[in-house]
Design a protein around this motif. Structure first.
Motif, PDB file in Angstrom:
ATOM      1  N   TYR A  23      43.803 -47.756  -8.143  1.00  0.00           N
ATOM      2  CA  TYR A  23      45.191 -47.561  -7.790  1.00  0.00           C
ATOM      3  C   TYR A  23      45.587 -47.176  -6.357  1.00  0.00           C
ATOM      4  N   VAL A  24      44.538 -46.715  -5.523  1.00  0.00           N
ATOM      5  CA  VAL A  24      44.817 -46.183  -4.423  1.00  0.00           C
ATOM      6  C   VAL A  24      45.774 -47.226  -3.450  1.00  0.00           C
ATOM      7  N   LEU A  25      45.348 -48.323  -3.410  1.00  0.00           N
ATOM      8  CA  LEU A  25      46.140 -49.333  -2.636  1.00  0.00           C
ATOM      9  C   LEU A  25      47.653 -49.093  -2.804  1.00  0.00           C
ATOM     10  N   GLU A  26      48.005 -49.128  -4.244  1.00  0.00           N
ATOM     11  CA  GLU A  26      49.580 -49.026  -4.586  1.00  0.00           C
ATOM     12  C   GLU A  26      49.965 -47.607  -3.925  1.00  0.00           C
ATOM     13  N   SER A  27      49.300 -46.604  -3.999  1.00  0.00           N
ATOM     14  CA  SER A  27      49.876 -45.349  -3.282  1.00  0.00           C
ATOM     15  C   SER A  27      49.922 -45.602  -1.795  1.00  0.00           C
ATOM     16  N   PHE A  28      49.195 -46.356  -1.304  1.00  0.00           N
ATOM     17  CA  PHE A  28      49.381 -46.498   0.164  1.00  0.00           C
ATOM     18  C   PHE A  28      50.799 -47.192   0.267  1.00  0.00           C
ATOM     19  N   LEU A  29      51.192 -48.308  -0.488  1.00  0.00           N
ATOM     20  CA  LEU A  29      52.023 -48.872  -0.148  1.00  0.00           C
ATOM     21  C   LEU A  29      53.455 -48.290  -0.343  1.00  0.00           C
ATOM     22  N   VAL A  30      53.371 -47.235  -1.184  1.00  0.00           N
ATOM     23  CA  VAL A  30      54.677 -46.309  -1.422  1.00  0.00           C
ATOM     24  C   VAL A  30      54.625 -44.896  -0.517  1.00  0.00           C
ATOM     25  N   GLN A  31      53.615 -44.875   0.162  1.00  0.00           N
ATOM     26  CA  GLN A  31      53.202 -43.665   1.120  1.00  0.00           C
ATOM     27  C   GLN A  31      53.251 -42.341   0.194  1.00  0.00           C
ATOM     28  N   ASP A  32      52.487 -42.565  -1.000  1.00  0.00           N
ATOM     29  CA  ASP A  32      52.464 -41.352  -1.749  1.00  0.00           C
ATOM     30  C   ASP A  32      50.912 -40.815  -1.559  1.00  0.00           C
ATOM     31  N   PRO A  33      50.855 -39.632  -0.953  1.00  0.00           N
ATOM     32  CA  PRO A  33      49.475 -39.004  -0.686  1.00  0.00           C
ATOM     33  C   PRO A  33      48.903 -38.761  -1.769  1.00  0.00           C
ATOM     34  N   THR A  34      49.272 -38.333  -2.923  1.00  0.00           N
ATOM     35  CA  THR A  34      48.582 -37.603  -3.919  1.00  0.00           C
ATOM     36  C   THR A  34      47.384 -38.264  -4.479  1.00  0.00           C
ATOM     37  N   LEU A  35      47.465 -39.479  -4.788  1.00  0.00           N
ATOM     38  CA  LEU A  35      46.411 -40.129  -5.245  1.00  0.00           C
ATOM     39  C   LEU A  35      45.106 -40.289  -3.952  1.00  0.00           C
ATOM     40  N   SER A  36      45.479 -40.429  -3.045  1.00  0.00           N
ATOM     41  CA  SER A  36      44.355 -40.357  -1.763  1.00  0.00           C
ATOM     42  C   SER A  36      43.974 -38.953  -1.599  1.00  0.00           C
ATOM     43  N   ASN A  37      44.889 -38.138  -1.665  1.00  0.00           N
ATOM     44  CA  ASN A  37      44.399 -36.640  -1.444  1.00  0.00           C
ATOM     45  C   ASN A  37      43.530 -36.235  -2.600  1.00  0.00           C
ATOM     46  N   LEU A  38      43.791 -36.663  -3.773  1.00  0.00           N
ATOM     47  CA  LEU A  38      42.834 -36.452  -5.275  1.00  0.00           C
ATOM     48  C   LEU A  38      41.489 -36.974  -4.566  1.00  0.00           C
ATOM     49  N   MET A  39      41.329 -38.058  -4.156  1.00  0.00           N
ATOM     50  CA  MET A  39      40.022 -38.719  -3.796  1.00  0.00           C
ATOM     51  C   MET A  39      39.459 -38.356  -2.777  1.00  0.00           C
ATOM     52  N   VAL A  40      40.193 -37.601  -1.806  1.00  0.00           N
ATOM     53  CA  VAL A  40      39.470 -36.760  -0.713  1.00  0.00           C
ATOM     54  C   VAL A  40      38.845 -35.545  -1.115  1.00  0.00           C
ATOM     55  N   THR A  41      39.445 -35.051  -1.847  1.00  0.00           N
ATOM     56  CA  THR A  41      39.152 -33.922  -2.725  1.00  0.00           C
ATOM     57  C   THR A  41      37.866 -34.075  -3.425  1.00  0.00           C
ATOM     58  N   MET A  42      37.817 -35.205  -3.992  1.00  0.00           N
ATOM     59  CA  MET A  42      36.439 -35.615  -5.010  1.00  0.00           C
ATOM     60  C   MET A  42      35.350 -35.635  -3.903  1.00  0.00           C
ATOM     61  N   PHE A  43      35.723 -36.586  -2.834  1.00  0.00           N
ATOM     62  CA  PHE A  43      34.859 -36.921  -1.983  1.00  0.00           C
ATOM     63  C   PHE A  43      34.077 -35.449  -1.325  1.00  0.00           C
ATOM     64  N   ASN A  44      35.015 -34.706  -1.033  1.00  0.00           N
ATOM     65  CA  ASN A  44      34.662 -33.450  -0.423  1.00  0.00           C
ATOM     66  C   ASN A  44      33.851 -32.558  -1.480  1.00  0.00           C
ATOM     67  N   PHE A  45      34.009 -32.617  -2.678  1.00  0.00           N
ATOM     68  CA  PHE A  45      33.399 -31.756  -3.689  1.00  0.00           C
ATOM     69  C   PHE A  45      31.926 -32.374  -3.617  1.00  0.00           C
ATOM     70  N   LEU A  46      31.891 -33.622  -3.760  1.00  0.00           N
ATOM     71  CA  LEU A  46      30.727 -34.342  -3.957  1.00  0.00           C
ATOM     72  C   LEU A  46      29.845 -33.959  -2.671  1.00  0.00           C
ATOM     73  N   THR A  47      30.450 -34.128  -1.450  1.00  0.00           N
ATOM     74  CA  THR A  47      29.764 -33.593  -0.198  1.00  0.00           C
ATOM     75  C   THR A  47      29.292 -32.240  -0.360  1.00  0.00           C
ATOM     76  N   ARG A  48      29.911 -31.395  -0.786  1.00  0.00           N
ATOM     77  CA  ARG A  48      29.570 -29.773  -0.943  1.00  0.00           C
ATOM     78  C   ARG A  48      28.449 -29.675  -1.918  1.00  0.00           C
ATOM     79  N   MET A  49      28.336 -30.606  -2.953  1.00  0.00           N
ATOM     80  CA  MET A  49      27.317 -30.480  -3.910  1.00  0.00           C
ATOM     81  C   MET A  49      25.960 -31.010  -3.431  1.00  0.00           C
TER      82      MET A  49
END
Length: 195
Positions: A23-49
């Motif tokens: 669903y991330v492409l749709e969030s870019f179209l409407v310029q809603d950062p919520t989904l991409s920010n959640l994905m960034v948080t998850m990538f950062n969590f995995l990096t820390r682990m």
């Protein structure tokens, strides 16, 4: 009567990312950062682990039971910049922040690497043409291909941390991480693949 069972939080985080990326492409179209920010948080969590490095967690994330590398490959294939379309700084910032977090995870996955199965899996699953296309677009957008920079030096966008940053600085960081990842992967996979 409850039964105890274990949950592998790393694989659950990857599964969540796998759902979100649909669903991330749709969030870019409407310029809603919520989904991409959640994905960034998850990538950062995995990096820390996996930092340290934590080889057991690296092996879990790169195992055939994990879809992480395939997921990263899909993100590399469709979260891109179209040089022919007027990209808004906010959208460029969202895409850049997402890919930067993902690239940092991939670089960290190779940290202290003695397990050549992980390297082989990356070489097998990642689309290096898509990476080359991404790097070429970044070169163009940053004015390194003989054209003017896509964004002026004063163009700012709000990052995931809520601070305004120059868009070109975000793009430069993404480019550096792309180069770092490819160089590290090439170094570890000498003889298996050349780029």
């Amino acid at each position: 009567n409850t039964t105890a069972h274990s949950v592998d939080i790393l694989l659950e985080a990857v599964n969540l990312l796998n759902c979100l990326q649909n669903y991330v492409l749709e969030s870019f179209l409407v310029q809603d950062p919520t989904l991409s920010n959640l994905m960034v948080t998850m990538f950062n969590f995995l990096t820390r682990m996996i930092e340290g490095p934590c080889t057991s967690n690296q092996e879990v994330l790169a195992s055939p039971q994990s879809v992480l590398i395939a997921l990263c490959n899909r993100v590399l294939g469709y979260v891109e910049y179209n040089a022919r379309v007027n990209i808004k700084p906010a959208v460029a910032s969202l895409k850049c922040t997402l890919k930067t977090a993902m690239l940092q995870l991939l670089v960290t996955l190779l940290e202290g690497m003695n397990n050549h199965e992980i390297v082989s899996r990356m070489v097998e699953l990642l689309d290096f043409r898509a990476m080359e296309k991404q790097v070429t677009r970044l070169y163009t957008m940053l004015g390194m291909a003989g054209e003017a920079r896509f964004f002026g030096k004063d163009v700012l966008a709000v990052g995931i941390d809520g601070r305004e940053q120059p868009v070109n600085m975000l793009l430069e960081r993404e480019l550096i991480l792309f180069c770092m990842f490819v160089l590290k992967l090439n170094t570890l996979s000498v003889g298996k693949r050349s780029m």
